[in-house]
Scaffold this motif. Structure first.
Motif, PDB file in Angstrom:
ATOM      1  N   TYR A 107      67.852  45.666   9.488  1.00 26.38           N
ATOM      2  CA  TYR A 107      68.721  46.114   8.402  1.00 26.38           C
ATOM      3  C   TYR A 107      69.453  47.405   8.786  1.00 26.38           C
ATOM      4  O   TYR A 107      68.934  48.247   9.528  1.00 26.38           O
ATOM      5  CB  TYR A 107      67.903  46.347   7.132  1.00 26.38           C
ATOM      6  CG  TYR A 107      67.306  45.083   6.572  1.00 26.38           C
ATOM      7  CD1 TYR A 107      68.076  44.204   5.823  1.00 26.38           C
ATOM      8  CD2 TYR A 107      65.972  44.754   6.817  1.00 26.38           C
ATOM      9  CE1 TYR A 107      67.530  43.035   5.322  1.00 26.38           C
ATOM     10  CE2 TYR A 107      65.423  43.588   6.320  1.00 26.38           C
ATOM     11  CZ  TYR A 107      66.204  42.729   5.570  1.00 26.38           C
ATOM     12  OH  TYR A 107      65.663  41.568   5.085  1.00 26.38           O
ATOM     13  N   CYS A 109      72.256  50.400   6.892  1.00 28.79           N
ATOM     14  CA  CYS A 109      72.798  50.876   5.621  1.00 28.79           C
ATOM     15  C   CYS A 109      73.811  51.979   5.879  1.00 28.79           C
ATOM     16  O   CYS A 109      73.874  52.565   6.969  1.00 28.79           O
ATOM     17  CB  CYS A 109      71.685  51.380   4.694  1.00 28.79           C
ATOM     18  SG  CYS A 109      70.979  52.964   5.182  1.00 28.79           S
ATOM     19  N   ARG A 138      75.540  50.882   0.744  1.00 34.09           N
ATOM     20  CA  ARG A 138      75.770  49.552   1.299  1.00 34.09           C
ATOM     21  C   ARG A 138      74.643  49.207   2.270  1.00 34.09           C
ATOM     22  O   ARG A 138      74.163  50.072   3.000  1.00 34.09           O
ATOM     23  CB  ARG A 138      77.113  49.495   2.039  1.00 34.09           C
ATOM     24  CG  ARG A 138      78.326  49.789   1.157  1.00 34.09           C
ATOM     25  CD  ARG A 138      79.607  49.797   1.984  1.00 34.09           C
ATOM     26  NE  ARG A 138      80.780  50.014   1.161  1.00 34.09           N
ATOM     27  CZ  ARG A 138      81.261  51.199   0.830  1.00 34.09           C
ATOM     28  NH1 ARG A 138      80.641  52.301   1.275  1.00 34.09           N
ATOM     29  NH2 ARG A 138      82.334  51.318   0.073  1.00 34.09           N
ATOM     30  N   VAL A 139      74.252  47.931   2.273  1.00 32.83           N
ATOM     31  CA  VAL A 139      73.208  47.474   3.190  1.00 32.83           C
ATOM     32  C   VAL A 139      73.587  46.092   3.702  1.00 32.83           C
ATOM     33  O   VAL A 139      74.181  45.278   2.975  1.00 32.83           O
ATOM     34  CB  VAL A 139      71.822  47.460   2.489  1.00 32.83           C
ATOM     35  CG1 VAL A 139      71.806  46.497   1.318  1.00 32.83           C
ATOM     36  CG2 VAL A 139      70.719  47.120   3.482  1.00 32.83           C
ATOM     37  N   GLU A 151      77.923  42.565   3.367  1.00 35.56           N
ATOM     38  CA  GLU A 151      77.310  43.756   2.794  1.00 35.56           C
ATOM     39  C   GLU A 151      76.941  43.523   1.332  1.00 35.56           C
ATOM     40  O   GLU A 151      77.659  42.857   0.594  1.00 35.56           O
ATOM     41  CB  GLU A 151      78.261  44.946   2.873  1.00 35.56           C
ATOM     42  CG  GLU A 151      78.537  45.441   4.276  1.00 35.56           C
ATOM     43  CD  GLU A 151      79.454  46.652   4.270  1.00 35.56           C
ATOM     44  OE1 GLU A 151      79.945  47.039   3.188  1.00 35.56           O
ATOM     45  OE2 GLU A 151      79.678  47.223   5.355  1.00 35.56           O
ATOM     46  N   SER A 153      76.110  45.980  -2.030  1.00 37.63           N
ATOM     47  CA  SER A 153      76.361  47.382  -2.353  1.00 37.63           C
ATOM     48  C   SER A 153      76.088  47.665  -3.818  1.00 37.63           C
ATOM     49  O   SER A 153      76.074  46.760  -4.660  1.00 37.63           O
ATOM     50  CB  SER A 153      77.807  47.763  -2.022  1.00 37.63           C
ATOM     51  OG  SER A 153      78.722  47.047  -2.832  1.00 37.63           O
TER      52      SER A 153
END
Length: 230
Positions: A107, A109, A138-139, A151, A153
Motif C-alpha cells: 500500500y 498513501c 489518498r491510498v 486511488e 480518498s
C-alpha cells in the motif's frame, strides 16, 4: 482443451498431466481439458504433457502463457468525520482482488500534495499533528504482478477553534407553563484553506454550577427553557 499424438495410440487413448507455473504436475488423467481457477494477476505458464499406455511421457510438454489482469480496488473502511479535532486521525482500508485470491498488496498513501509514502502491507495509518484546515488523504495498492489499483480518498477538516455563542431574550414566554424563550445563535469561523462550511449543530446549557446539558431545538433557533427562572 488439449490433445496428443502417438505412433500407436489415438489422442483419446492417451493420459494427460498439467502444470501451472512451477507447481507440481497433476496426476495423469484421460480428460483432455483442465480448468485453472483463482489465478492471481500476472503472467502464468500453463503446461500439459501426454503419456501412452507403456508409460512413455512426452519430454517436451506443450506450453502457453496467459496474462491475468483482474480488477483490483482499495476500499476505505474507517474515515474521520467531515470536521474533527481528533489527534491522531485514524484511517483504515482493505484491498480487494476480484479473482477470489487473498492477494498480498503493498500500500501507498499521500496526504494533500505531499510525497507518496510506502506503507507495506499495513491497512491502517494514524495521522498526527495535523494543522488546522482541509486535508485530503489518498491510498492505493500494487499487487505482486505490478498492477495498481485506483486511488481511494477521503477529505476532512481539522478544526480546533471553538465557536461563538449568542443567546438573546426578548421577553417572550411559552404558552404552557410560562417558560422563557431564548433565541440561540452560533457562529463558527471558517477554517483556513477550507471551502467546506461548518454548521453549528449543537448547543449546551447549565444552571449556576450545574452540569452542562444538551439543548433541544425542535425547529428554528428558539429554545424554550424547561424551568421557571427566578
Amino acid at each position: 482443451l488439449f490433445s496428443g499424438k502417438d505412433n500407436t495410440q489415438r489422442s483419446n487413448e492417451l493420459m494427460y498431466s498439467v502444470q501451472l507455473d512451477s507447481g507440481e504436475w497433476s496426476e495423469f488423467r484421460s480428460e483432455r481439458s483442465h480448468e485453472f481457477t483463482k489465478l492471481p494477476n500476472g503472467l502464468h505458464a500453463l503446461r500439459v504433457r501426454a503419456r501412452d499406455a507403456r508409460g512413455n511421457i512426452d519430454a517436451t510438454p506443450a506450453e502457453i502463457s496467459v496474462l491475468v489482469k483482474i480488477d483490483l480496488e482499495v476500499n476505505l473502511t474507517m474515515t474521520p468525520p467531515e470536521f474533527t479535532n481528533q489527534d491522531p486521525v485514524t484511517i483504515s482500508w482493505e484491498g480487494i482482488d476480484h479473482s477470489g485470491e487473498n492477494a498480498t498488496f503493498t500500500y501507498y498513501c499521500r496526504l494533500d500534495e505531499g510525497e507518496p509514502q510506502e506503507l507495506g502491507t499495513s491497512t491502517q495509518t494514524a495521522l498526527a499533528d495535523l494543522g488546522e484546515g482541509e486535508h485530503t488523504f489518498r491510498v492505493w495498492a500494487i499487487d505482486p504482478a505490478g498492477n495498481q489499483t485506483p486511488e481511494a480518498s477521503c477529505r476532512f477538516v481539522i478544526d480546533r477553534t471553538p465557536p461563538e455563542t449568542v443567546a438573546s431574550f426578548e421577553h417572550r414566554w411559552s404558552e404552557s407553563g410560562g417558560f422563557p424563550i431564548l433565541t440561540l445563535e452560533g457562529s463558527d469561523p471558517p477554517v483556513r484553506n477550507s471551502i467546506m462550511t461548518k454548521p453549528v449543530r449543537r448547543f449546551q446549557y447549565h444552571y449556576g454550577d450545574g452540569q452542562w446539558q444538551d439543548v433541544t431545538l425542535p425547529g428554528g433557533r428558539d429554545w424554550v427553557v424547561s424551568r421557571q427562572l427566578p
